[in-house]
Design an enzyme around this catalytic site. Sequence first.
Site, short mmCIF file in Angstrom:
data_model
loop_
_atom_site.label_atom_id
_atom_site.label_comp_id
_atom_site.label_asym_id
_atom_site.label_seq_id
_atom_site.Cartn_x
_atom_site.Cartn_y
_atom_site.Cartn_z
N GLU A 328 0.83 -1.20 0.00
CA GLU A 328 0.00 0.00 0.00
C GLU A 328 0.87 1.25 0.00
O GLU A 328 1.69 1.45 0.91
CB GLU A 328 -0.91 0.02 1.22
CG GLU A 328 -1.87 -1.16 1.30
CD GLU A 328 -2.62 -1.23 2.62
OE1 GLU A 328 -3.62 -1.95 2.68
OE2 GLU A 328 -2.19 -0.58 3.61
N CYS A 329 0.70 2.09 -0.99
CA CYS A 329 1.36 3.40 -1.10
C CYS A 329 2.87 3.27 -0.93
O CYS A 329 3.57 2.92 -1.87
CB CYS A 329 0.77 4.38 -0.09
SG CYS A 329 1.12 6.12 -0.49
N GLY A 330 3.41 3.52 0.26
CA GLY A 330 4.85 3.37 0.47
C GLY A 330 5.33 1.99 0.14
O GLY A 330 6.46 1.81 -0.35
N ILE A 333 5.71 1.91 -3.53
CA ILE A 333 6.91 2.65 -3.91
C ILE A 333 8.15 1.78 -3.72
O ILE A 333 9.06 1.75 -4.57
CB ILE A 333 7.02 3.95 -3.08
CG1 ILE A 333 5.88 4.91 -3.45
CG2 ILE A 333 8.38 4.62 -3.28
CD1 ILE A 333 5.79 6.13 -2.56
N SER A 435 -0.90 -0.62 -4.81
CA SER A 435 -1.58 0.60 -5.22
C SER A 435 -1.16 1.74 -4.31
O SER A 435 -0.62 1.52 -3.21
CB SER A 435 -3.10 0.42 -5.15
OG SER A 435 -3.78 1.63 -5.44
#
Length: 450
Positions: A328-330, A333, A435
């Site tokens: 999720e997010c981080g 990344i 995502s």
Amino acid sequence: MERNIPQFLIAAPASGSGKTTVSRGLMALFVKKGLKVQPFKCGPDYIDTKYHTAVCGRPSINLDTFMASGGHVSELYARYSSDADVSVVEGMMGMFDGYDRDRGSSAEVAQLLGIPVVLVVDAKSAAYSMAPLLSGFINFRPEIRIAGVIFNRVGSPRHYKMLREVCEDLKVTCLGYLPKQTELIQESRYLGLDFSLSRGTDALDLLTGLLEKNIDWQLLLQRTTLPLPEAQEMRQDTAIKTGKLRISVARNQDSFSFLYEEHLDILRRLGTVSFFNPEHNRPISQKTDLLYLPGGYPERHSVALHSARKAVDSIHKYIEAGGKVLAECGGMIYLSRGIVHDAFTCTRQFDGLTELTGVFPFCISNNKCFRKLTLGYRRFDYNGQHLRGHEFHYTTFMEGEENMKCIPPSIAQVYDAKGQTVTTPVFRYKNVIASYTHLYWGEIDVMALF
């Protein structure tokens, strides 16, 4: 057996009124008085819950009526409050500000839980003009009880006397005030940069002392004492049965720090949860049944993450072998090719690239020239599950035709709270789901996603 404890929600007419300061200060004051304080936070916020946890010594729980059903929110509140001496819920934004008018607002949570509201009002540069403002909040939704008012940024004892007269005329309890104090404002802003400073600091001691001196905290506890709802047994149709899965969760103070306590409780019911720090140069077990890479700020620690090659290589090997991953997010990344940091040159495509795991071929930009805030609630359907969550980030997919070609197609159409389409993609590579959206999975079977 029914228990009566003080329980209330701290709200404000608008953001910036001081509700976070008052919430944290009251929690610290109650702890100082020897009470077991259960903190809660309205909305999806990860940051304020860290302050709460540091102050109260027990996890703060998010209550969000967009991401979860009313029944689930009520069950969370009852379950985590069951052994507390006092429950304090910090609201979000203005009291009636929600994702659709007042839907999802602090007021909605207070009404759902049946708890009173303590209203924190910024009284700077106003006196009797507070009367129509307070009258509106008291009477707009009369079914929501205002237990009392705390005034913030009060200029003098004379100023406070005028504010008390407002409360007397409106027949609402005045619980006290916080004086306008430069040191407190400066220290609070400093604390806001690093939650780890919230424990045992001069600023928190100063705040607690001011509240103890100027707030009738005993009256506050008295006026908000009411029966605590009984925690219900988890319904069989939604309960996750105890399992024997081996679950690895990335967790540290910053780069992987956005975690809901309820998620960890769910994972513990699924099996054995082990935490690891991706910044440390240690591999994960290849026998892991689920790898959870939550959000945080990996862009601040990209060099440390890049240097921890044993961790990077083991995660890459685990994924290529078909291991299940939720990022999720981080976390997403971290699975990208890398992060572009260069803040000075906005035209050269790969300046400042720090490589990461490279599971996904695209690059993420943290370049100040292109940073922008993306935030809001999100929902989408996948594998028969109705998923809800939120998005909050400044990084973006790196600009440029070559990088854009590397972005895989989304496996789902994502919508905002009002049903409008958004461009946020959801990626699937083998058994990896990733995502920018932080999902809330308190009411879903997370393993059914794969």
